[in-house]
Design an enzyme around this catalytic site. Sequence first.
Site, PDB file in Angstrom:
ATOM      1  N   ILE A   1       0.887  -1.027   0.048  1.00 44.08           N
ATOM      2  CA  ILE A   1       0.006   0.059  -0.019  1.00 44.08           C
ATOM      3  C   ILE A   1       0.811   1.313  -0.029  1.00 44.08           C
ATOM      4  O   ILE A   1       1.850   1.230   0.731  1.00 44.08           O
ATOM      5  CB  ILE A   1      -0.992   0.071   1.115  1.00 44.08           C
ATOM      6  CG1 ILE A   1      -1.887  -1.152   1.327  1.00 44.08           C
ATOM      7  CG2 ILE A   1      -1.650   1.155   1.270  1.00 44.08           C
ATOM      8  CD1 ILE A   1      -2.784  -1.328   2.515  1.00 44.08           C
TER       9      ILE A   1
ATOM     10  N   HIS B   1       9.721   4.258  -0.909  1.00 41.74           N
ATOM     11  CA  HIS B   1      10.027   2.915  -0.575  1.00 41.74           C
ATOM     12  C   HIS B   1       8.708   1.858  -1.186  1.00 41.74           C
ATOM     13  O   HIS B   1       9.016   0.754  -1.793  1.00 41.74           O
ATOM     14  CB  HIS B   1       9.856   2.452   0.775  1.00 41.74           C
ATOM     15  CG  HIS B   1      10.080   1.202   1.287  1.00 41.74           C
ATOM     16  ND1 HIS B   1      11.193   0.469   1.175  1.00 41.74           N
ATOM     17  CD2 HIS B   1       9.133   0.180   2.164  1.00 41.74           C
ATOM     18  CE1 HIS B   1      11.257  -0.926   1.577  1.00 41.74           C
ATOM     19  NE2 HIS B   1       9.947  -1.118   2.171  1.00 41.74           N
TER      20      HIS B   1
ATOM     21  N   ARG C   1      -9.745  -5.973  -3.742  1.00 40.47           N
ATOM     22  CA  ARG C   1      -9.128  -6.888  -4.788  1.00 40.47           C
ATOM     23  C   ARG C   1      -8.823  -8.183  -4.056  1.00 40.47           C
ATOM     24  O   ARG C   1      -8.905  -9.104  -4.717  1.00 40.47           O
ATOM     25  CB  ARG C   1      -7.708  -6.266  -5.057  1.00 40.47           C
ATOM     26  CG  ARG C   1      -8.027  -5.082  -6.396  1.00 40.47           C
ATOM     27  CD  ARG C   1      -6.914  -4.147  -6.394  1.00 40.47           C
ATOM     28  NE  ARG C   1      -7.122  -3.086  -7.368  1.00 40.47           N
ATOM     29  CZ  ARG C   1      -7.906  -2.041  -7.343  1.00 40.47           C
ATOM     30  NH1 ARG C   1      -8.617  -1.859  -6.202  1.00 40.47           N
ATOM     31  NH2 ARG C   1      -7.964  -1.245  -8.157  1.00 40.47           N
TER      32      ARG C   1
END
Length: 179
Positions: free
Chosen positions: A85, A91, A129
């Site tokens: 996420i 990163h 999802r």
Amino acid sequence: MAGSETHHVMDTPKFDQPTKLLIVVSPYYKDIANNLLEGAKAEIEAAGATYEVAEMPGALEIPSAIRIADRQSDFDGYVALGCIIRGETTHYDTVCNDSSRGLMLLGLQGCNIGNGILTVENRQQAEVRAAPKDQNKGGGAAAAALHLIAMQRRYGPKSRGLGFRPGGNDEDDGSFQIA
């Protein structure tokens, strides 16, 4: 919005030979990982295949785990599951790109991998999802691995004719020739 699109889902392949997959999952977001895992297990079972599950701390470790398993075991295919996420730093980009690239390189080397590592902007996208009764990306990743296994079995392994072979002279001097 992708959630309102309709998608064609191919029939799950069936196998007449034993088929075994390794599901490598990162439980970093445990609830999302559990939903991905539920979908993947159901798809594998629907194909009459078996599976084992291995957990890795994060998505970056998943390609390495698959490589280790591929070299040291007898799995027919692999399912990579996890969730990345977007956060406040770059990163996110590194983890998304490098985990995906690692899986793609393994696939190009002959590993049958279904990539179910979600790369999303927020938790809500991940939940939709991952849910087996919604977009079921875990099941989709397992189906991708199963279809690759079926294709590999259909066309069989090819002999590449590459490597080293002993020298072809009468005197065995221990030298090697490139094949």
